[in-house]
Scaffold this motif. Structure first.
Motif, mmCIF file in Angstrom:
data_model
loop_
_atom_site.group_PDB
_atom_site.id
_atom_site.type_symbol
_atom_site.label_atom_id
_atom_site.label_comp_id
_atom_site.label_asym_id
_atom_site.label_seq_id
_atom_site.Cartn_x
_atom_site.Cartn_y
_atom_site.Cartn_z
ATOM 1 N N HIS A 1 0.867 25.116 86.891
ATOM 2 C CA HIS A 1 -0.524 25.372 87.556
ATOM 3 C C HIS A 1 -1.086 26.753 87.261
ATOM 4 O O HIS A 1 -2.268 26.801 86.843
ATOM 5 C CB HIS A 1 -0.218 25.180 88.896
ATOM 6 C CG HIS A 1 -1.546 24.912 89.903
ATOM 7 N ND1 HIS A 1 -2.367 24.378 89.507
ATOM 8 C CD2 HIS A 1 -1.866 25.655 90.793
ATOM 9 C CE1 HIS A 1 -3.543 24.339 90.328
ATOM 10 N NE2 HIS A 1 -3.049 25.357 91.372
ATOM 11 N N TYR A 2 -0.070 27.577 87.623
ATOM 12 C CA TYR A 2 -0.425 29.144 87.404
ATOM 13 C C TYR A 2 -0.919 29.525 85.759
ATOM 14 O O TYR A 2 -1.878 30.241 85.501
ATOM 15 C CB TYR A 2 0.570 30.036 87.829
ATOM 16 C CG TYR A 2 0.986 29.979 89.237
ATOM 17 C CD1 TYR A 2 0.046 29.405 90.071
ATOM 18 C CD2 TYR A 2 2.276 30.671 89.692
ATOM 19 C CE1 TYR A 2 0.449 29.351 91.363
ATOM 20 C CE2 TYR A 2 2.356 30.624 91.023
ATOM 21 C CZ TYR A 2 1.558 29.914 91.915
ATOM 22 O OH TYR A 2 1.880 29.936 93.381
ATOM 23 N N GLY A 3 -0.030 28.727 85.028
ATOM 24 C CA GLY A 3 -0.241 28.977 83.442
ATOM 25 C C GLY A 3 -1.477 28.230 83.010
ATOM 26 O O GLY A 3 -1.821 28.333 81.844
ATOM 27 N N ARG A 4 -2.414 27.375 83.845
ATOM 28 C CA ARG A 4 -3.386 26.760 83.536
ATOM 29 C C ARG A 4 -3.145 25.999 82.335
ATOM 30 O O ARG A 4 -3.770 25.423 81.206
ATOM 31 C CB ARG A 4 -4.495 27.536 83.166
ATOM 32 C CG ARG A 4 -4.936 28.805 83.947
ATOM 33 C CD ARG A 4 -5.826 28.279 85.166
ATOM 34 N NE ARG A 4 -6.960 28.069 84.860
ATOM 35 C CZ ARG A 4 -8.013 27.671 85.865
ATOM 36 N NH1 ARG A 4 -7.366 27.382 86.872
ATOM 37 N NH2 ARG A 4 -9.320 27.605 85.504
ATOM 38 N N ALA B 1 4.392 26.710 88.089
ATOM 39 C CA ALA B 1 4.244 27.566 86.951
ATOM 40 C C ALA B 1 3.245 27.017 85.860
ATOM 41 O O ALA B 1 2.403 27.803 85.442
ATOM 42 C CB ALA B 1 5.724 27.560 86.241
#
Lengths: 546, 552
Positions: free
Chosen positions: A422-425, A420
């Motif tokens: 990672h996806y949320g930067r 999460a």
């Protein structure tokens, strides 16, 4: 250098850390006179401790007057604040690391620097890896490598060498190694030098923060004495074989006319090639050359002295200028390309609470709303009420003046959170095994910019996807304060996990600061009853966290 | 007029019913408008297996045969053979597994017995001696077989008496076979996935090589960020990024259920292509600023925003040539709806509703985390149970492997909420036409959802969540007030549904006016012109002198 290529207004910090590593630092007020900044604003900039990260106001002020900020990695706070509050180009000044370290590896492996890594990644096109030597980026990861801009490090005196002043009458070698008992890297260099060169007549220069039990170690010297040494000592030995790091003293020796015997493999090879008489491929070769010079081999001394000037060429300011012009033009061309327009959207705030603490949540909302109004900011507040059924169908009517949303704390593992983040930067990694997040059946309150926790009752750490403020009301705290504790039912360490803590219980402040590790700058203790000033401070704290 | 040549790069994997998919429809509309441009020619580079979908597109969207130059390899790669074989095997194993877990069906023995009895019946009915004599040699040949079979049967019978029941239970063996098939299916599935990936990678790489040989193509466009090999093309490139919904909904998309680390690989490929891309097209200012700008640091100068054209569904159900065309269209729609109800996944009685005149709310959407279906369900449950709403709710997602399936069950909603999966365009149009109201509570999209234009095109009003991509298009305040609701607040959604049903005609009129005055004017030829402008821009940036060259 900046002025010589047309940057007329340059601001330099006036406060630097009381840290032995900053021994050679100084404050220069010279440039203030050329600044066209109003005196009041300049006073704020001068009063800011930029090395500690500065604060939002100072950075916003800097943003108003400056296009470019040079930063160094002393504390990650500086990077964080620059990323959040400075709108110009951010240049990380880098001089290379020794011992096989790279900037990428330090940023990714050292938890202390993790926020700096995240900030660099979030700066995107505004970030620059401003390298002092043109090859430093080659060993770095792509996000640094691709943003390299070469701004060479020069040395003013390199253009004015004084070889004629050198006499070399003191038949000893100068080896510079500061902070032997303070910095483990230098300690190892010192030990290796002693091992490699037994019985070498020498003195060891460089300031020592902690005394060294060795008569040859000179320690800090007044400038005149240092100059005398540079004129009289027979030869300097430079040990470094680091391809990405170099010190200044070999160049100072060359400026002073002192013969320099140095080890090959380092940056000096890039400057002078591999055929200089002073270069040594092995310690044995270096020892032989040192002995020849110490023995007074005039021919060899002359060869070394006459050939080593080439090493000063890249250090001469006039030779650095072209690279600076190209580099800064590259930076500014990017600065001129339009970035995404920053819209002033309403700040969305989630206040997460238990049904029994709804009143506390509303009081927090009132304070925040008042603070935002004073600051002229538009906000939206939603109170999240934890329900036994979580985000499922709940027949209870909300009884609040604010918009409410039902949720349940859902536990999850680090792998899930890692993905999460990672996806949320987020550009960071989870540090705990278990986490909780407020599951509202929609986007888990990630539509909000910040979470305010109006109760610390959790089973695990909240996912670090939004800044978190712990709002600790005295009604929750009172019972346990007499024992010097936060409530037992609260998650242990919840205060230190939060970005900031707000309380209306004066007695709790010492626990938060002393026992929980909350920085005083991130703690707001409100009056009872709270005033408008408290509202303003509350809002200021939120702005700092955003 | 000098003609500029641009390329379209499509590296889709083997795909079925392409024209029924959103991507296929989008491409079809694009090509249909693009074929009429005088000053621009398009070259389409696509994998060998794309020939069939392309033919589908040609038929569905009336594309001229010579409209586009095709760079489609004649023969599929050798891996294609392996992939196809694994794909077939996987399907068989899945079927085997499903059979194993199903209640007992008619067994082989019963089948043989039934066949045997029917043959004997026929035999005893034979009246002709000649036929009987003709059958005699056959009976002699069959005798040894029959004897062996009889023996086997007798031994089997004996064993069944002697052995414990658990050894010979057919369900036990069926379970074992099912388990074996399950494991084998997983292995074959994983292998098929790897072969698929390798094959697609090789083919898309080959496409890039082909593209690099097209010297006269000024710039290349790709409608997807899923194909990293697009970056191997040397000419200027334009990539379409509709959205990166993972980064807006990180927690739900990071769950194991959504694909875990497998999905992460996909995300990394997208992130990589964005970080190294030259120029982008996206559908909304919101995605340009928030997703591309804030999340990926892409400067606005690298992004062209091209809003969608109106997506109409009326042509699928509009019947002409009758005395009462409206009635004929209505009856057609009812027939399509009846077919659609037959695809209901969560309610076996759904097809029976077609006997009446089903009254329902409609939300056409997959069940993805950003679609906010649960909020609609909460609002619907409230209206149904507390406010006496007499409408079904029709959804188009698959509840079987979704938390929403559990939610429907736990809240006893399977009777009222019908999940229809795999609708054709005609069925979709019919659902919209016959719905009392179309509802779209989505929390995030790449652009304003098609719901509004799709519903209005068939005469049904729609309400939608107030999200930035939607309020970019619906700028008039009175329209916003009528159409939009806070999608994070199920109570507001429920109130909006009640209001919209009560004021259905007014809402429809308001929306139809807006549709006629603004939305429908944005035709695909307007949209395609904007794509060409973006390609022109990318091509001029790619030239050292900033000029726009022309094709040979």
């Amino acid at each position: 250098m900046l002025k010589s290529i047309g940057f007329n207004e340059v601001f330099t910090p006036k406060i630097y850390p009381d840290d032995p590593n900053f021994r050679s630092a100084s404050v220069d007020w010279e440039h203030d006179q050329y600044l066209t900044i109003p005196a009041d604003d300049l006073a704020i900039l001068n009063a800011t401790d930029w090395y500690k990260g500065g604060n939002r106001r100072s950075w916003e002020l800097a943003s108003r007057y400056f296009d470019v900020a040079f930063v160094m990695l002393y504390r990650p706070d500086t990077f964080e604040a620059a990323q959040k509050h400075f709108e110009g180009q951010v240049l990380w000044r880098t001089f290379g690391l020794s011992n096989g370290n790279t900037y990428s590896s330090i940023l990714s492996s050292h938890p202390f620097y993790e926020p700096a890594y995240a900030s660099i990644r979030k700066l995107y096109g505004r970030f620059w890896f401003a390298e002092a030597y043109d090859h430093l980026h080659e060993v770095e990861d792509r996000y640094l490598r691709s943003k390299a801009v070469f701004l060479p490090l020069g040395m003013n005196s390199a253009s004015r060498p004084r070889p004629e002043e050198w006499t070399g009458t003191d038949r000893r070698t100068l080896f510079v190694c500061p902070d032997v008992n303070f910095n483990p890297v230098y300690e190892e260099i010192y030990r290796k030098f002693r091992r490699d060169f037994p019985n070498l007549p020498c003195v060891i220069g460089g300031a020592q923060s902690i005394a060294v039990d060795d008569d040859r170690v000179l320690g800090y010297l007044p400038y005149d004495e240092h100059l005398r040494n540079m004129k009289q000592l027979r030869v300097m030995f430079y040990h470094s074989t680091e391809p990405t790091h170099i010190h200044f003293h070999p160049f100072e020796a060359i400026v002073a006319g002192m013969p320099l015997i140095f080890m090959g493999g380092g940056i000096l090879d890039r400057f002078g090639g591999k055929k200089l008489p002073g270069r040594s491929a092995t310690i044995r070769e270096a020892r032989k050359k040192l002995d020849r010079i110490l023995a007074g081999d005039e021919k060899f001394i002359r060869e070394v002295r006459e050939s080593q000037h080439i090493l000063l060429e890249p250090m001469k300011p006039e030779n650095c200028r072209a690279a600076w012009e190209v580099g800064m033009a590259k930076v500014l061309s990017s600065a001129n390309s339009p970035q995404a327009v920053k819209e002033t959207k309403a700040v969305r705030i989630a206040i997460l609470t238990e049904p029994s603490d709804l009143q506390v949540a509303e009081q927090a909302a009132d304070l925040i709303v008042n603070g935002a109004r004073e600051a002229g900011r538009s906000i939206k507040v939603v109170i999240g009420i934890r329900r036994a059924a979580g985000a499922g169908i709940n027949r209870l009517e909300p009884q609040s003046r604010y918009a409410t949303r039902d949720f349940g704390w859902e536990a999850t593992d680090a792998q899930h959170v890692n993905r999460a983040m990672h996806y949320g930067r987020a550009f960071s990694r989870p540090r705990h095994d278990r986490y909780v997040f407020p599951n509202d059946g929609m986007n888990n309150f990630l539509d909000c910019d910040i979470w305010v926790l109006a109760n610390g009752e959790l089973k695990h750490t909240p996912v670090p996807l939004r800044p978190l403020i712990l709002h600790a009301d005295r009604t929750s705290l009172a019972a346990d304060l007499d024992n010097g504790d936060l409530p037992d039912k609260w998650l242990s360490g919840i205060a230190s996990l939060s970005n900031a803590v707000v309380t209306n219980e004066e007695r709790a402040s010492s626990i938060f600061v002393g026992m929980e590790g909350v920085s005083p700058a991130n703690l707001l203790v409100m009056r009872s009853p709270p005033t408008l000033e408290d509202s303003k401070s509350y809002w200021e704290l939120i702005e700092e966290c955003l | 007029m000098p003609v500029r040549k641009y390329g379209i790069y499509l590296a889709y994997g083997p795909i079925k019913n392409f024209t029924a998919e959103g991507l296929g429809r989008h491409l079809g509309e694009f090509l249909k408008a693009a074929q009429d441009l005088d000053d621009v020619e398009f070259v389409i580079a696509a994998p060998s297996w794309f020939r069939e979908p392309y033919e589908e597109l040609r038929e569905e969207f009336n594309l001229r045969e010579d409209a586009f130059k095709l760079l489609i390899p004649e023969n599929p790669p050798l891996l294609w053979v392996g992939y196809s074989w694994l794909d077939r095997l996987k399907k068989r194993l899945d079927a085997r597994r499903r059979r194993g877990s199903r209640p007992a069906r008619i067994g082989l023995r019963a089948k043989v017995s039934r066949w045997g009895k029917s043959q004997i019946r026929r035999l005893v009915g034979v009246r002709s001696l000649w036929v009987l004599l003709a059958l005699l040699p056959l009976a002699l040949v069959a005798l040894p077989f029959v004897t062996v079979m009889l023996l086997i049967w007798l031994v089997g019978k004996l064993l069944r008496r002697l052995l414990p029941q658990r050894f010979i239970s057919p369900t036990r063996w069926r379970g074992k076979i099912s388990k074996v098939a399950h494991v084998a299916g997983s292995i074959v599935g994983a292998l098929r996935g790897r072969v698929y990936k390798a094959m697609q990678d090789a083919e898309s790489r080959y496409l890039s090589e082909l593209a690099n040989k097209q010297d006269d193509v000024l710039a290349w466009y790709t409608p997807s960020a899923f194909w990293p090999n697009f970056n191997l093309i040397a000419a200027p490139k334009v990539i379409c990024i509709p959205d990166v919904v993972f980064s807006e909904f990180p927690l739900p998309f990071a769950s194991e259920q959504e694909g875990g680390d497998r999905l992460r690989t996909t995300f990394d490929a997208i992130a990589d292509i964005i970080e190294s891309g030259d120029h982008f097209i996206t559908y909304s200012v919101e995605i340009r600023n928030t997703t591309l700008g804030e999340k990926f640091g892409v400067p606005t100068s690298k992004v062209t925003v091209i809003p969608h054209g109106a997506n109409r569904l009326d042509r699928y159900i509009t019947v002409t040539g009758f005395t009462d065309n409206d009635k004929a269209s209505l009856i057609t729609s009812q027939q399509y709806l009846a077919a659609a109800l037959g695809k209901c996944l969560n309610n076996a009685s759904a097809p029976r509703l077609a006997f009446g005149e089903p009254a329902f709310l409609f939300y056409a959407s997959q069940f993805r985390p950003n679609k906010n279906v649960q909020t609609l369900l909460k609002a619907y449950a409230f209206l149904r149970r507390e406010r006496g709403l007499s409408l079904k709710l029709i959804l188009t997602g698959d509840p079987r492997h979704s938390p929403l399936g559990r939610f429907l069950k736990e809240n006893d909603l399977d009777d009222d909420v019908l999940c229809l999966r795999g609708l054709t365009q005609k069925e979709l149009a019919a659902c919209y036409k016959l719905a009392h109201l179309a509802v779209n509570p989505s929390l995030a999209e790449g652009a304003m959802p098609f719901t509004l234009t799709e519903a209005i095109s068939v005469g049904t009003p729609a309400i939608m969540g107030d999200i930035p991509v939607t309020s970019e298009i619906i700028t008039r305040e009175h329209l916003r007030e009528a159409i939009l609701f806070d999608p994070y607040d199920w109570r507001e959604l429920a109130a909006k549904i009640e209001w919209a049903l009560k004021n259905r005609n007014d809402l429809l009129k308001l929306e139809t006016d807006f549709y006629d005055e603004e939305l429908v004017k944005r035709s695909w030829s307007v949209v395609v012109r904007e794509y060409v402008a973006a390609l022109d821009l990318a091509a001029s940036k790619g030239k050292p002198d900033g000029s726009l060259g022309h094709g040979r």
